[in-house]
Design a protein around this motif. Structure first.
Motif, short mmCIF file in Angstrom:
data_model
loop_
_atom_site.label_atom_id
_atom_site.label_comp_id
_atom_site.label_asym_id
_atom_site.label_seq_id
_atom_site.Cartn_x
_atom_site.Cartn_y
_atom_site.Cartn_z
N GLN A 1 -6.92 61.80 -13.85
CA GLN A 1 -7.27 60.38 -14.03
C GLN A 1 -7.99 59.85 -12.77
O GLN A 1 -7.55 60.10 -11.65
N ARG A 2 -9.10 59.18 -12.99
CA ARG A 2 -9.87 58.62 -11.88
C ARG A 2 -9.99 57.11 -12.04
O ARG A 2 -10.02 56.61 -13.18
N ASP B 1 -12.48 55.77 -14.65
CA ASP B 1 -12.48 56.27 -16.03
C ASP B 1 -12.58 55.14 -17.06
O ASP B 1 -13.18 55.31 -18.11
N PHE C 1 -14.13 58.35 -2.39
CA PHE C 1 -14.79 59.16 -3.41
C PHE C 1 -16.29 59.12 -3.12
O PHE C 1 -16.77 58.25 -2.40
N GLU D 1 -18.17 63.77 -8.80
CA GLU D 1 -17.50 63.25 -9.99
C GLU D 1 -18.21 62.03 -10.56
O GLU D 1 -17.99 61.64 -11.70
N SER E 1 -18.36 64.78 -15.35
CA SER E 1 -18.64 63.71 -14.38
C SER E 1 -19.03 62.42 -15.10
O SER E 1 -19.52 62.45 -16.23
#
Ligand SMILES: CC(C)=CCC/C(C)=C/CC/C(C)=C/CC/C(C)=C/COP(=O)(O)OP(=O)(O)O
Ligand SMILES: O=P(O)(O)OC[C@@H](O)CO
Ligand SMILES: [Mg+2]
Length: 240
Positions: A2-3, A6, A117, A159, A185
């Motif tokens: 999970q980012r 998302d 990130f 990503e 990505s």
């Protein structure tokens, strides 16, 4: 995995070097319906200006990300959810691919890697400040951009791939090609989104659309329409 991005259909990028429209506050900006606020700009962003905007945006429940354009405007403050650090995949001056990042890591002892990130940028508007600064090669067709996206994801582990047309509305076919090249990505698109329709068109292809200048030029009501356009397109794309 999970980012944070998302679930972002729409990001509002606030430039600390630009004013808000008369009568609007950062409270209005943060609560306009966007999924996240990114704070950054290529030119004229000092640490002080960055800190002021971050502070003004920090007390709301909307995710707040600093997007530094050089090591001097990274600010560490309570209320910041994370850092999105660009690397320009098509930079002509390759310092903007890993050189400035190397210098940042060398001199900055406060980097919070858990919340840091990277964004693999493909800069596509030759007239933008970002393109000029990085001497990006913007003479790219859909196949080139798709290949950069694939290199970013597969070779460099990015990503987030960011199709950046800052200041002008891009070519949806090129954005579609970039989207088609990505497996996992997330594709960000930014540039020239100014109404429901333009947001809707790009969000058909990109996972997340980024709106910048509109908030400084027209204000939050105009931005809210782009939120609607992006969310309608993403809801339709996901249910396909
Ligand atoms: C190492 C660190 C901390 C940062 C390096 C970050 C890099 C590679 C920056 C290169 C330029 C870039 C991709 C900046 C990101 C933000 C961006 C594109 C903002 C939009 O800028 P423009 O709209 O072109 O310019 P204005 O600021 O004039 O609006
Ligand atoms: O300012 P605009 O043209 O909306 O572009 C948004 C963003 O991609 C800039 O980095
Ligand atoms: Mg701009």
């Amino acid at each position: 995995m999970q980012r944070p991005w998302d679930d972002w259909d729409h990001v509002l990028k606030v430039d600390p070097d630009k004013d808000l429209v008369d009568g609007e506050t950062y409270a209005d900006v943060v609560t306009c319906g966007t999924d996240a606020i990114e704070v950054g700009g290529t030119t004229g962003v000092t640490e002080e200006k960055m800190a002021d905007v971050v502070e003004a945006c920090a007390e709301y429940d909307v995710p707040l990300y600093v997007e530094p354009s050089n090591p001097a405007n990274v600010v560490y403050r309570g209320g910041v959810d994370g850092y999105l650090v660009p690397a320009v995949l098509n930079a002509g001056d390759i310092a903007w691919l890993t050189g400035v990042q190397k210098e940042w890591v060398r001199i900055d002892d406060d980097i919070d890697w858990e919340r840091t990130f990277t964004e693999g940028y493909v800069v596509l508007n030759p007239d933008s400040a970002a393109a000029k600064l990085t001497q990006s090669d913007c003479d790219l067709d859909a196949e080139d951009v798709a290949a950069y996206a694939e290199v970013g994801e597969r070779m460099l582990g990015q990503e987030i791939i960011y199709a950046e047309y800052s200041g002008t509305f891009g070519d949806p076919e090129i954005v579609a090609a970039a989207a088609g090249a990505l497996e996992e990505s997330t594709l960000f698109y930014g540039g020239g989104i100014h109404d429901y329709e333009s947001a809707n068109t790009m969000a058909d292809h990109a996972d997340t659309v980024v709106v910048g200048d509109l908030v400084h030029d027209e204000g939050v009501d105009a931005v809210a329409k782009t939120v609607e356009g992006a969310k309608d397109a993403r809801a339709a794309a996901v249910s396909e």
